[in-house]
Design an enzyme around this catalytic site. Structure first.
Site, PDB file in Angstrom:
ATOM      1  N   ASP A 211      36.819  71.496  88.592  1.00 48.04           N
ATOM      2  CA  ASP A 211      35.687  71.051  89.404  1.00 48.04           C
ATOM      3  C   ASP A 211      36.130  69.943  90.356  1.00 48.04           C
ATOM      4  OD1 ASP A 211      32.854  70.637  90.153  1.00 48.04           O
ATOM      5  OD2 ASP A 211      33.036  68.815  88.957  1.00 48.04           O
TER       6      ASP A 211
ATOM      7  N   GLU B 132      36.031  77.402  87.856  1.00 49.07           N
ATOM      8  CA  GLU B 132      36.512  76.018  87.858  1.00 49.07           C
ATOM      9  C   GLU B 132      37.640  75.830  86.844  1.00 49.07           C
ATOM     10  OE1 GLU B 132      32.371  73.826  89.276  1.00 49.07           O
ATOM     11  OE2 GLU B 132      32.792  74.009  87.121  1.00 49.07           O
TER      12      GLU B 132
END
Length: 181
Positions: A52, A125
């Site tokens: 992320d 992610e």
């Protein structure tokens, strides 16, 4: 459920990346419901955290370089939309990630389309984090550039076209130095 070597090889072909340590790839695909006792070590949660941050950094740099006349607020709005679950899950679905996710749906309270989107986002992610650890920052950057950055301009157009009042306020602010009343 990606468990066989051929499944992992198929995913690597889609990603255009061959992992040195396939355990990282397996971990990036594993939801904590499959390993509640060892989730920190064996699930994608911490890789998702890393991925992320990496995605956000590359998206922010791309926005900064490609939209130099945008205000900080506009850049923030664009970045928030690009890294949103809606956008990242769409990319995850394009890659066909859900078919590789290892999740124990029986242990989840509810499982629906939103859960599927969330899993695709989380795994995308986590994959970026795993790629960064396994292959290095340049390969992770190339992956983000190949799969995520191409949507920035489309998202920018959507945001720009969907907020005419905000667009007018920005034009007036740039020309006069104050917001319209």
């Amino acid at each position: 459920m990606a468990e066989s070597t051929s499944d992992l090889a198929e995913l690597e072909a889609r990603l255009q990346i061959t992992f040195h340590d396939r355990r990282l790839l397996e971990r990036a695909l594993t939801h904590h419901s499959c390993c509640p006792e060892t989730a920190i070590r064996d699930s994608y949660d911490t890789l998702e955290f890393l991925g992320d941050a990496i995605i956000s950094a590359h998206v922010v740099e791309y926005i900064y370089r490609n939209f130099p006349e945008a205000s900080e607020g506009e850049m923030t709005s664009l970045k928030s939309e690009v890294v949103s679950r809606r956008v990242l899950s769409r990319i995850g679905r394009q890659l066909g990630l859900f078919e590789f996710v290892r999740v124990d749906t029986a242990s989840l309270r509810t499982f629906n389309e939103r859960s599927r989107d969330s899993l695709c986002t989380d795994v995308l992610e986590a994959l970026v984090g795993a790629i960064h650890i396994d292959q290095g920052p340049e390969v992770a950057r190339d992956f983000v550039a190949r799969w995520i950055l191409p949507v920035v301009k489309d998202v920018h157009k959507q945001l720009f076209n969907s907020n005419p009042k905000g667009r007018l306020q920005n034009i007036v602010l740039q020309r006069s130095g104050c917001l319209p009343r």
